[in-house]
Design a protein around this motif. Structure first.
Motif, PDB file in Angstrom:
ATOM      1  N   LYS A 184       2.288   1.693  10.918  1.00 49.14           N
ATOM      2  CA  LYS A 184       3.252   1.836   9.819  1.00 49.14           C
ATOM      3  C   LYS A 184       3.496   3.297   9.450  1.00 49.14           C
ATOM      4  CE  LYS A 184       3.882  -2.592   8.561  1.00 49.14           C
ATOM      5  NZ  LYS A 184       5.146  -3.226   8.216  1.00 49.14           N
ATOM      6  N   GLY A 185       2.795   4.219  10.115  1.00 49.34           N
ATOM      7  CA  GLY A 185       3.039   5.642   9.903  1.00 49.34           C
ATOM      8  C   GLY A 185       2.157   6.322   8.882  1.00 49.34           C
ATOM      9  N   PHE A 186       1.086   5.667   8.438  1.00 49.81           N
ATOM     10  CA  PHE A 186       0.171   6.294   7.491  1.00 49.81           C
ATOM     11  C   PHE A 186      -0.815   7.199   8.222  1.00 49.81           C
ATOM     12  CE2 PHE A 186       1.369   2.644   4.851  1.00 49.81           C
ATOM     13  CZ  PHE A 186       1.586   3.272   3.638  1.00 49.81           C
ATOM     14  N   THR A 187      -1.179   8.291   7.581  1.00 50.34           N
ATOM     15  CA  THR A 187      -2.279   9.121   8.059  1.00 50.34           C
ATOM     16  C   THR A 187      -3.547   8.504   7.486  1.00 50.34           C
ATOM     17  OG1 THR A 187      -0.884  11.074   8.091  1.00 50.34           O
ATOM     18  CG2 THR A 187      -3.271  11.437   8.074  1.00 50.34           C
ATOM     19  N   VAL A 188      -4.350   7.921   8.343  1.00 50.86           N
ATOM     20  CA  VAL A 188      -5.532   7.181   7.910  1.00 50.86           C
ATOM     21  C   VAL A 188      -6.784   8.047   7.931  1.00 50.86           C
ATOM     22  CG1 VAL A 188      -7.010   5.192   8.423  1.00 50.86           C
ATOM     23  CG2 VAL A 188      -4.525   5.000   8.663  1.00 50.86           C
ATOM     24  N   ASN A 235       4.572  -2.766   3.148  1.00 50.01           N
ATOM     25  CA  ASN A 235       4.009  -4.095   2.939  1.00 50.01           C
ATOM     26  C   ASN A 235       3.235  -4.482   4.192  1.00 50.01           C
ATOM     27  OD1 ASN A 235       5.211  -4.551   0.357  1.00 50.01           O
ATOM     28  ND2 ASN A 235       7.144  -4.838   1.403  1.00 50.01           N
ATOM     29  N   ILE A 236       2.011  -4.934   3.988  1.00 50.74           N
ATOM     30  CA  ILE A 236       1.151  -5.376   5.083  1.00 50.74           C
ATOM     31  C   ILE A 236       0.483  -6.681   4.662  1.00 50.74           C
ATOM     32  CG2 ILE A 236       0.735  -3.021   5.932  1.00 50.74           C
ATOM     33  CD1 ILE A 236      -2.035  -3.155   4.585  1.00 50.74           C
ATOM     34  N   THR A 237      -0.293  -7.249   5.544  1.00 47.57           N
ATOM     35  CA  THR A 237      -1.117  -8.391   5.175  1.00 47.57           C
ATOM     36  C   THR A 237      -2.573  -8.003   5.362  1.00 47.57           C
ATOM     37  OG1 THR A 237      -0.943  -9.294   7.404  1.00 47.57           O
ATOM     38  CG2 THR A 237       0.597 -10.149   5.748  1.00 47.57           C
ATOM     39  N   GLY A 238      -3.430  -8.648   4.603  1.00 47.71           N
ATOM     40  CA  GLY A 238      -4.859  -8.393   4.669  1.00 47.71           C
ATOM     41  C   GLY A 238      -5.579  -9.435   3.840  1.00 47.71           C
ATOM     42  N   TRP A 239      -6.825  -9.200   3.601  1.00 51.52           N
ATOM     43  CA  TRP A 239      -7.633 -10.114   2.806  1.00 51.52           C
ATOM     44  C   TRP A 239      -7.979  -9.376   1.527  1.00 51.52           C
ATOM     45  CZ3 TRP A 239     -13.320 -10.854   2.311  1.00 51.52           C
ATOM     46  CH2 TRP A 239     -13.640 -12.092   1.757  1.00 51.52           C
ATOM     47  N   ALA A 240      -7.658  -9.957   0.378  1.00 47.91           N
ATOM     48  CA  ALA A 240      -7.895  -9.284  -0.897  1.00 47.91           C
ATOM     49  C   ALA A 240      -8.470 -10.266  -1.901  1.00 47.91           C
ATOM     50  CB  ALA A 240      -6.591  -8.692  -1.423  1.00 47.91           C
ATOM     51  N   VAL A 241      -9.449  -9.806  -2.657  1.00 46.48           N
ATOM     52  CA  VAL A 241     -10.095 -10.656  -3.660  1.00 46.48           C
ATOM     53  C   VAL A 241     -10.427  -9.844  -4.906  1.00 46.48           C
ATOM     54  CG1 VAL A 241     -11.105 -12.262  -1.999  1.00 46.48           C
ATOM     55  CG2 VAL A 241     -12.391 -10.274  -2.696  1.00 46.48           C
ATOM     56  N   VAL A 242     -10.409 -10.548  -6.008  1.00 43.56           N
ATOM     57  CA  VAL A 242     -10.896 -10.021  -7.284  1.00 43.56           C
ATOM     58  C   VAL A 242     -11.807 -11.110  -7.830  1.00 43.56           C
ATOM     59  CG1 VAL A 242     -10.283  -9.271  -9.607  1.00 43.56           C
ATOM     60  CG2 VAL A 242      -8.746  -8.769  -7.699  1.00 43.56           C
ATOM     61  N   HIS A 243     -13.035 -10.764  -8.113  1.00 41.55           N
ATOM     62  CA  HIS A 243     -13.944 -11.774  -8.658  1.00 41.55           C
ATOM     63  C   HIS A 243     -14.945 -11.128  -9.600  1.00 41.55           C
ATOM     64  CE1 HIS A 243     -17.358 -10.698  -6.001  1.00 41.55           C
ATOM     65  NE2 HIS A 243     -16.427 -10.451  -5.111  1.00 41.55           N
ATOM     66  N   ALA A 244     -15.553 -11.963 -10.425  1.00 41.20           N
ATOM     67  CA  ALA A 244     -16.572 -11.495 -11.377  1.00 41.20           C
ATOM     68  C   ALA A 244     -17.937 -11.623 -10.718  1.00 41.20           C
ATOM     69  CB  ALA A 244     -16.524 -12.325 -12.651  1.00 41.20           C
ATOM     70  N   ILE A 245     -18.808 -10.727 -11.099  1.00 42.61           N
ATOM     71  CA  ILE A 245     -20.184 -10.783 -10.604  1.00 42.61           C
ATOM     72  C   ILE A 245     -21.098 -10.645 -11.815  1.00 42.61           C
ATOM     73  CG2 ILE A 245     -20.321  -8.307 -10.150  1.00 42.61           C
ATOM     74  CD1 ILE A 245     -22.007  -9.043  -7.655  1.00 42.61           C
ATOM     75  N   SER A 246     -22.185 -11.388 -11.830  1.00 40.90           N
ATOM     76  CA  SER A 246     -23.051 -11.341 -12.983  1.00 40.90           C
ATOM     77  C   SER A 246     -24.417 -10.725 -12.753  1.00 40.90           C
ATOM     78  CB  SER A 246     -23.247 -12.725 -13.575  1.00 40.90           C
ATOM     79  OG  SER A 246     -22.812 -13.755 -12.840  1.00 40.90           O
ATOM     80  N   PHE A 247     -24.700 -10.278 -11.530  1.00 38.29           N
ATOM     81  CA  PHE A 247     -25.981  -9.628 -11.254  1.00 38.29           C
ATOM     82  C   PHE A 247     -25.753  -8.387 -10.413  1.00 38.29           C
ATOM     83  CE2 PHE A 247     -26.944 -14.062 -11.950  1.00 38.29           C
ATOM     84  CZ  PHE A 247     -28.029 -13.998 -12.816  1.00 38.29           C
ATOM     85  N   ASP A 248     -26.503  -7.320 -10.700  1.00 33.70           N
ATOM     86  CA  ASP A 248     -26.391  -6.129  -9.862  1.00 33.70           C
ATOM     87  C   ASP A 248     -27.340  -6.257  -8.670  1.00 33.70           C
ATOM     88  OD1 ASP A 248     -28.957  -5.426 -10.732  1.00 33.70           O
ATOM     89  OD2 ASP A 248     -28.260  -3.822 -12.041  1.00 33.70           O
ATOM     90  N   SER A 249     -27.389  -5.243  -7.848  1.00 31.93           N
ATOM     91  CA  SER A 249     -28.195  -5.316  -6.623  1.00 31.93           C
ATOM     92  C   SER A 249     -29.692  -5.394  -6.892  1.00 31.93           C
ATOM     93  CB  SER A 249     -27.888  -4.123  -5.719  1.00 31.93           C
ATOM     94  OG  SER A 249     -28.176  -2.925  -6.398  1.00 31.93           O
ATOM     95  N   ILE A 281       0.848  -1.194   0.000  1.00 38.69           N
ATOM     96  CA  ILE A 281       0.000   0.000   0.000  1.00 38.69           C
ATOM     97  C   ILE A 281       0.880   1.238   0.000  1.00 38.69           C
ATOM     98  CG2 ILE A 281      -0.273   0.000   2.510  1.00 38.69           C
ATOM     99  CD1 ILE A 281      -3.223   0.964   1.958  1.00 38.69           C
ATOM    100  N   SER A 282       0.469   2.234  -0.791  1.00 44.83           N
ATOM    101  CA  SER A 282       1.200   3.502  -0.891  1.00 44.83           C
ATOM    102  C   SER A 282       0.221   4.649  -0.794  1.00 44.83           C
ATOM    103  CB  SER A 282       1.915   3.618  -2.242  1.00 44.83           C
ATOM    104  OG  SER A 282       2.781   2.543  -2.465  1.00 44.83           O
ATOM    105  N   ASN A 283       0.690   5.764  -0.229  1.00 40.64           N
ATOM    106  CA  ASN A 283      -0.156   6.954  -0.229  1.00 40.64           C
ATOM    107  C   ASN A 283      -0.251   7.486  -1.663  1.00 40.64           C
ATOM    108  OD1 ASN A 283       2.416   7.989  -0.427  1.00 40.64           O
ATOM    109  ND2 ASN A 283       2.249   9.341   1.324  1.00 40.64           N
ATOM    110  N   PRO A 284      -1.179   8.405  -1.951  1.00 42.32           N
ATOM    111  CA  PRO A 284      -1.414   8.827  -3.336  1.00 42.32           C
ATOM    112  C   PRO A 284      -0.187   9.340  -4.085  1.00 42.32           C
ATOM    113  CG  PRO A 284      -3.233   9.537  -1.966  1.00 42.32           C
ATOM    114  CD  PRO A 284      -2.173   8.991  -1.037  1.00 42.32           C
TER     115      PRO A 284
END
Length: 127
Positions: free
Chosen positions: A74-78, A38-52, A28-31
């Motif tokens: 880690k020193g980020f301004t959140v 470098n951190i750890t987290g949960w990340a996903v990319v998936h396809a969706i076929s129906f909207d809400s 993750i980087s600031n703008p």
């Protein structure tokens, strides 16, 4: 109340996201990219076929869930001056299931004010 059930849930949710065996390595980087971590987290990319509304669509959804406390350590301004999570336009990257690095901009940030986790809704970015 010390040791409440909610404290246990909060601890377990953070552990699940950052080190529970389902985590992925995330960069993750600031703008302006003056700070990258470098951190750890949960990340996903998936396809969706129906909207809400139930209409058929074809789209890709990319998101990452991270621990706010870890970003602060880690020193980020959140948070901004109003106390709101402000991670828009941050840069995020992680490997997909094939091992290829994927790059994203943060399009939305959805903080869970109870658990201290932040879901980042991502959009593709070409570095």
């Amino acid at each position: 109340m010390a040791g409440s059930l909610f404290d246990i849930v909060k601890r377990d949710a953070k552990r699940f996201v950052t080190s529970g065996g389902y985590q992925v390595d995330i960069t993750i980087s600031n703008p302006d990219r003056s700070k990258t971590e470098n951190i750890t987290g949960w990340a996903v990319v998936h396809a969706i076929s129906f909207d809400s509304d139930g209409n058929q669509v074809n789209t890709k959804i990319s998101r990452a869930t991270i621990d706010e406390e870890l970003l602060v350590q880690k020193g980020f301004t959140v948070r901004n001056a109003k106390g709101e999570v402000a991670l828009l336009k941050f840069k995020v990257s992680f490997k997909d299931s094939s091992g290829e690095m994927r790059y994203f901009n943060v399009r939305e940030n959805l903080p869970d004010q109870n658990l201290g986790l932040i879901m980042l809704i991502l959009e593709d970015f070409k570095p």
